[in-house]
Design an enzyme around this catalytic site. Structure first.
Site, mmCIF file in Angstrom:
data_model
loop_
_atom_site.group_PDB
_atom_site.id
_atom_site.type_symbol
_atom_site.label_atom_id
_atom_site.label_comp_id
_atom_site.label_asym_id
_atom_site.label_seq_id
_atom_site.Cartn_x
_atom_site.Cartn_y
_atom_site.Cartn_z
ATOM 1 N N SER A 115 0.809 -1.222 0.000
ATOM 2 C CA SER A 115 0.000 0.000 0.000
ATOM 3 C C SER A 115 0.845 1.278 0.000
ATOM 4 O O SER A 115 0.507 2.234 -0.704
ATOM 5 C CB SER A 115 -0.963 -0.002 1.186
ATOM 6 O OG SER A 115 -1.964 -0.987 1.002
ATOM 7 N N LYS B 242 -10.377 -4.985 10.384
ATOM 8 C CA LYS B 242 -11.463 -4.484 9.531
ATOM 9 C C LYS B 242 -12.795 -4.364 10.266
ATOM 10 O O LYS B 242 -13.593 -3.486 9.956
ATOM 11 C CB LYS B 242 -11.610 -5.367 8.298
ATOM 12 C CG LYS B 242 -10.455 -5.226 7.315
ATOM 13 C CD LYS B 242 -10.701 -6.020 6.054
ATOM 14 C CE LYS B 242 -9.596 -5.791 5.040
ATOM 15 N NZ LYS B 242 -9.847 -6.510 3.768
ATOM 16 N N ASP C 201 -12.856 -2.333 -0.671
ATOM 17 C CA ASP C 201 -12.532 -3.684 -1.166
ATOM 18 C C ASP C 201 -13.553 -4.122 -2.223
ATOM 19 O O ASP C 201 -13.211 -4.819 -3.173
ATOM 20 C CB ASP C 201 -12.546 -4.703 -0.017
ATOM 21 C CG ASP C 201 -11.264 -4.679 0.807
ATOM 22 O OD1 ASP C 201 -10.238 -4.187 0.299
ATOM 23 O OD2 ASP C 201 -11.303 -5.138 1.964
ATOM 24 N N ALA D 129 -15.126 -17.184 4.494
ATOM 25 C CA ALA D 129 -16.323 -16.510 5.023
ATOM 26 C C ALA D 129 -15.966 -15.382 5.986
ATOM 27 O O ALA D 129 -16.787 -14.980 6.797
ATOM 28 C CB ALA D 129 -17.218 -17.528 5.728
ATOM 29 N N GLY D 130 -14.740 -14.862 5.876
ATOM 30 C CA GLY D 130 -14.314 -13.774 6.756
ATOM 31 C C GLY D 130 -14.707 -12.411 6.222
ATOM 32 O O GLY D 130 -15.584 -12.277 5.365
ATOM 33 N N PRO E 64 -18.386 -24.531 8.678
ATOM 34 C CA PRO E 64 -19.715 -23.974 8.412
ATOM 35 C C PRO E 64 -20.286 -23.163 9.574
ATOM 36 O O PRO E 64 -21.075 -22.238 9.354
ATOM 37 C CB PRO E 64 -20.567 -25.222 8.146
ATOM 38 C CG PRO E 64 -19.593 -26.253 7.687
ATOM 39 C CD PRO E 64 -18.340 -25.989 8.461
#
Length: 275
Positions: free
Chosen positions: A15, A64, A101, A125-126, A151
């Site tokens: 970045s 985040k 994002d 799944a984050g 799951p």
């Protein structure tokens, strides 16, 4: 003015290279750095942002979701996702949270000619997966396959996809042992670097387009074994950073400016732009 990318670890981040190239082009007096920050220190850092001539911050793992309740205002997108990657420090010291994002994914795929996909598969799944689900919705996805290791940790991702009008099939990665090869035309891996290595054998060599958000090391094990088109996460990184530069510089971005900034960022990495 100051700006930075925040995360842990952060030494690998590209970045600073991207943002410095943008501000040099724009003539914006912004000093951009990388700062290692733990979740425990986020609250104190947020207070410092209000008083020390900050333009804003890029936010990566594992922060985040941590910063979301520390904002004075968040976009509708962040409110849905519960995760941000951008903190904008307003002139009055208020903190505004955004998630670019989503833009990064959509525009990286657009560069590769993908502007619509009714079917998609997302690996993981984050927080980045949540952005990928939102991006898939913008691409018109109605049938979503969500491939996860656990799951029990996918409830937020499932709820978001359903809220956005998608039919969701939840698949545990180990169940691919008998299936192999992902048939969907678009696959987005949101797994951290090396995390997908053990997924390669059960997933098989998919033949659609793979956007792998991980880029260090590159090519990833997943990318090396993919039979279709592969897009590095660096393309997503560039496009989400362009949106951040627009916020941090507070300069008007017409299409020509956006193209010039995007190309400058690509050039800073020695990266070829698709499209």
């Amino acid at each position: 003015m100051r700006a930075a990318v925040l995360g842990q670890p952060i030494s690998h981040s590209k970045s600073p290279i991207l943002h410095r190239a943008a501000y040099a082009l724009l003539g914006a007096d912004i000093n951009y750095e990388a700062i290692e920050l733990t979740p425990a220190d986020a609250g104190e850092f947020a207070q410092q942002l209000r008083a020390n001539q900050w333009a804003g911050c890029s936010v990566t793992m594992p922060l985040k979701d941590v910063f979301v309740p520390l904002m004075d205002e968040v976009s509708d997108r962040v409110a849905r996702l519960g995760a941000l990657n951008t903190i904008v420090v307003c002139r009055d010291g208020r903190l505004y949270g955004e998630n670019t994002d989503v833009d990064g994914i959509v525009l990286a795929l657009a560069d590769a000619g993908v502007r619509h996909s009714s079917q998609a598969t997302i690996l993981g799944a984050g927080n980045t997966a949540l952005a990928a689900i939102e991006a898939a919705a913008e691409l018109g996805t109605t049938e979503l396959k969500l491939v996860v290791r656990d799951p029990a940790r996918a409830s937020l991702a499932i709820s978001l996809a359903q809220e956005l009008g998608m039919r969701v099939e939840l698949v545990e990665v180990n169940s691919f042992d008998e299936l192999g090869i992902i048939a969907d035309p678009l696959v987005i891996s949101t797994l951290p670097p090396r995390a997908a290595d053990s997924w390669v054998a059960p997933l098989g060599a998919g033949r659609g387009i793979l956007l792998d958000v991980a880029y260090d090391p590159w090519p990833s094990e997943l990318a090396q074994n993919w039979a279709g088109t592969v897009i590095s996460g660096l393309h997503m990184l560039v496009h989400q950073a362009v949106e951040q530069a627009r916020y941090f510089s507070a300069l008007p971005f017409d299409e020509l400016t956006r193209e010039r900034v995007t190309n400058a960022m690509y050039h800073s990495l020695g990266l070829h732009r698709r499209g």
